[in-house]
Design an enzyme around this catalytic site. Structure first.
Site, PDB file in Angstrom:
ATOM      1  N   LYS A  27       0.848  -1.378   0.042  1.00 18.19           N
ATOM      2  CA  LYS A  27      -0.282  -0.166  -0.515  1.00 18.19           C
ATOM      3  C   LYS A  27       0.731   1.841  -0.040  1.00 18.19           C
ATOM      4  O   LYS A  27       1.338   1.564   0.978  1.00 18.19           O
ATOM      5  CB  LYS A  27      -1.008  -0.159   1.264  1.00 18.19           C
ATOM      6  N   GLU A  72       6.939  -0.594  13.341  1.00 17.30           N
ATOM      7  CA  GLU A  72       6.892   0.233  13.370  1.00 17.30           C
ATOM      8  C   GLU A  72       6.840   1.823  14.079  1.00 17.30           C
ATOM      9  O   GLU A  72       6.547   2.461  13.022  1.00 17.30           O
ATOM     10  CB  GLU A  72       9.000   0.462  12.897  1.00 17.30           C
ATOM     11  N   CYS A 114      12.673   7.814  12.737  1.00 18.14           N
ATOM     12  CA  CYS A 114      12.195   7.651  13.754  1.00 18.14           C
ATOM     13  C   CYS A 114      13.315   7.407  14.530  1.00 18.14           C
ATOM     14  O   CYS A 114      12.940   7.565  16.483  1.00 18.14           O
ATOM     15  CB  CYS A 114      11.611   6.407  13.638  1.00 18.14           C
TER      16      CYS A 114
END
Lengths: 525, 525
Positions: free
Chosen positions: B184, B265, B302
């Site tokens: 996606k 995550e 992140c």
């Protein structure tokens, strides 16, 4: 050794303060001494606090120390001697050779994990040395090891009072990984649990380990089990039991502020595929072997052969003739608990009353605490349209599904939920058909076996006792065999730490002598 | 290569039929050609059907064939040439060197997994040969390998348009494992996604693989993503993004009739521990390095250093002086999307308005699509009592927590949720204090690093990009580095299968040349 009805909380042994229960002599239904008053939530809190306090010390004991600890547990279990075997026979109704065999298996399992610790691969040591001159950027020094997850809650299983209970596979693999363990004893064998628990408690003390490495709690109800899984100090759960019980624990774990893994081994009907060649060549012999596997341990195995798939013909007739003859003569057998016996009777009665099912054989009637073998038959159309025909009957009952052809067998397999095992009975003539079905079987089950039955789960390196949902709640693992240790480990990476700060497992000089992967390649030693 | 606004469904490329969206030039906020009409649920169904149909063939391709396939993808990505870099810069606002570097990283990652396949340990081949004469029972022949889980749904990440998107780490590791992949696309870089998707699609065809090995779907909304995770043909999910997005997928996956693993995550503030010795010795230099790490890629990592813990003193003053000076001069930077820019502004404003927080520095104002660096301070008491101070700000903002002593630093760490990384700045004088905190850090994070910052995640064998919840939804794994392949594998055991029926990986002659563990010991070769 005397059974005292005490919870073992770290180094202490103390009677609980909550509702008491007793062991029940499986054969007679009589209650056994002593009382087991249930643990309180304070007891639970103390066990968790001790486990948490023990964790950092215990997980960093060196592998050799943990190996010796596991061996001490094994020796202590043997040292209990016949008291353990006797109590276990009383509480479970299982025959002496089975209990003695299971004790050997339990001890062997602890020793297997001692070997896994000494070998050391489970910790997955990886070192990617620094490349200070790499362009455009230097590479740092990177070192990886697997560390223990944290304190583990283990639920004893009713059907393996030794091998999947207090010192069973979940406990052995969690302790090997470096996780303290809190066992919630199965109420079906409290005396056995206490005796084995004391063997572990003694080993903790003798090995100089922090007392919180092991605790054992009794509770006839569910508050201790549910409280354990919800407690934030618990990092993982090992469970063997019913689908309802397992999914309840999975739900509790998922709702925590920090969800944790639950390894629940729950439900399986273990399809047996009787291929035409094999049926033609030795249908009668397979029928006898099947009846023996089905009735082993009163059928109380998660790997019990509960579903048979075959194409009708003289081979299947021969199989059924010998299987039904053997089952009709197979004596009723004492079941683990009155509740299990009742549930088995109910599930057999439900199947017997099903419009699409016929009863092929029934074993001789036994006492109120005994289960009788039963064999039923249906056809693949009915099986595909009636979901309840796929439900596990925990006991010595199986369902034969007559399939018009191999394509129908495939359809039934596609329709099946995840399973622990699939057994194939074959001859070389069947190889092409087997080859065609193997990819589907690999997706449905954890273990594929030829010319045997799933009962008798070898404790070995190459064993998988697991399988896709709902056989287990986590199909990526096994609960039997050396790979089971991986359930209780997680990787941590260390970047540019000075050697003096690295854990011994990762220090340059390799003081623990662990196998190491350097830049992706296993080091030669 | 032209961007056409088409979904890639197996070998086909076709425009969607649902609400269209466009890429947005990050620097200007202008929309880019072409339209991307969203995929329909029929498109989703077809992609899943193709993936399911491809799975059994693809997973049994030999490791060398899959390695060559991954290398072909890498070559095809490079072959797109500057069109890819240009489009990616437009869509993300990231500077050219970063995009070129990320392309190299993406290609390197695919090649790393090619190497993992050729080395072969990931498949964990184990053989316990039969012991026909063992007493009391013979041992069967047992062979174990890890097999692919099934088709995997991968969600592209906004902040790594190449390395954690269509052909990123999740896709590379899933394809290596033998799992077909349905991506996606992240709507923040649809053109980049299509270009890379075509590179994979081309590689599938050139490698003679079934078309369903890869599909790419576009959707500005959530129905395709949610539909993918709920589809029973999908066996696992890889996701990098927000905590809200990740937990939503985890919930969908848990509610399926067959729950599946979700590797999400999600969220991390990556504590940086500034130890007294290091601050005294080089506070100023660490401050400069910190500012550079914080503002790298507009702080959209992140592993961005969002939390600093230190004891006040001249060392911290020197650190703050240089950090604030550098941040005040650090130009505002274009953020990935207008939405991310807005959310960043909101989170900074929220922190600036917090009663217990002071603003230490702010970068120069930029355009409406740019984020400005910001540094805030609070004290450990406030941090411990105000949960919202622990929330991730996705962008170049950090919070300094002044701790009266090392005991207060420990308290803050104990209070922290799971994190991807922890960075320690130290000198030998700090070793004792570090040693004291390491066990706690190991339990809180996936990677511990010394004298650096978490940004710059090396793609290597010893890397862990993961960590306890909520850094990830499954702390037992890594999403970067070669160990990531293990997320998409599960063990299957084969008992007493004739050699002719065994998969090549387990045949006695070892035709694939895989490393094997015989009776628990790695075979010498």
């Amino acid at each position: 050794m005397t059974v005292r009805g005490e919870n073992l909380i770290g180094a202490q042994a103390r009677r609980g303060t909550q509702a008491a229960f007793r062991g029940i002599e499986a054969a007679t239904g009589q209650t056994l001494e002593p009382d087991f008053p249930g643990a309180s939530l304070d007891d639970l809190d103390r066990a968790c606090a001790l486990a948490e306090a023990a964790f950092d010390t215990y997980r960093e004991t060196n592998p050799e120390a943990r190996a010796a600890f596991l061996e001490t547990i094994a020796a202590n279990i043997l040292d209990i001697g016949d008291d353990l075997v006797t109590r276990c026979i009383q509480e479970t109704g299982l025959p002496r050779p089975r209990i003695e065999g299971e004790r050997a298996r339990t001890v062997g399992q602890l020793r297997l994990f001692a070997g896994v610790l000494r070998e050391g691969s489970a910790f997955e040591i990886r070192i990617d040395p620094a490349l200070p001159d790499r362009k455009p950027l230097p590479r740092p020094d990177l070192r990886l090891r697997k560390v223990a997850l944290g304190p583990v809650a283990v639920f004893g299983a009713s059907n393996f009072p030794l091998a999947f209970s207090v010192a069973g596979g979940d406990t052995a693999s969690a302790l090997a990984a470096g996780c303290p363990v809190i066992v919630k004893a199965h109420p079906a064998h409290p005396g056995t649990s206490e005796l084995v628990g004391r063997a572990i408690q003694k080993a903790v003390a003798a090995s100089g380990l922090p007392e919180g490495v092991f605790s054992l709690l009794f509770d006839a109800g569910q508050s201790i089990g549910q409280g354990l899984v919800a407690d934030l100090r618990i990092a993982a759960v090992g469970f063997t039991g019913s689908r309802r019980g397992g999914t309840a624990l999975v739900e509790i774990a998922a709702k925590r502020p920090r969800p944790i893994p639950v390894y629940a081994e729950m439900s399986s009907i273990n399809p047996v595929l009787l291929f035409p060649g094999a049926l033609a060549a030795r249908g009668e012999a397979i029928g006898r072997a099947f009846a023996a596997s089905l009735t082993l341990g009163a059928g109380q195995f998660c790997t019990n052969p509960g579903l048979l798939l075959a194409v009708p013909g003289p081979g299947l007739d021969a199989f059924l003739a010998s299987a039904t003859a053997a089952l009709r003569e197979s004596p009723a057998a004492t079941m683990l608990t009155p509740g299990i016996c009742r549930a088995y009777g109910d599930s057999v009665a439900r199947l017997a009353g099903h419009a699409a099912v016929t009863r092929l054989a029934e074993g001789p009637e036994g006492s109120a605490t005994q289960g009788r073998a039963a064999l039923f038959a249906t056809d693949s159309d009915a099986f595909l349209s009636e979901p309840e025909l796929q439900e596990e009957m925990f006991g010595a009952a199986a369902l034969v599904v007559r399939c018009p052809d191999l394509a129908a067998i495939r359809k039934v397999l596609e329709h099946l939920e995840g399973q622990l095992t699939a057994s194939l009975h074959i001859t070389p003539d069947d190889h092409a058909a087997v080859r065609d079905l193997l990819p589907l079987l690999e997706r449905r089950v954890g273990r594929i076996l030829v010319d045997g039955f799933g009962t008798g789960v070898e404790v070995a390196h190459a064993m998988v006792h697991g399988g896709p949902y709902p056989a287990t709640s986590d199909g990526r693992t096994t609960s039997v065999g050396s790979l089971a240790i991986d359930r209780f480990l997680r990787p941590v990476s260390y970047q540019d730490l000075p050697d003096a700060l690295l854990p011994a497992a990762l220090q340059e000089a390799n003081p623990l002598g662990l196998p190491r992967r350097i830049d992706g390649t296993l080091e030669r030693r």
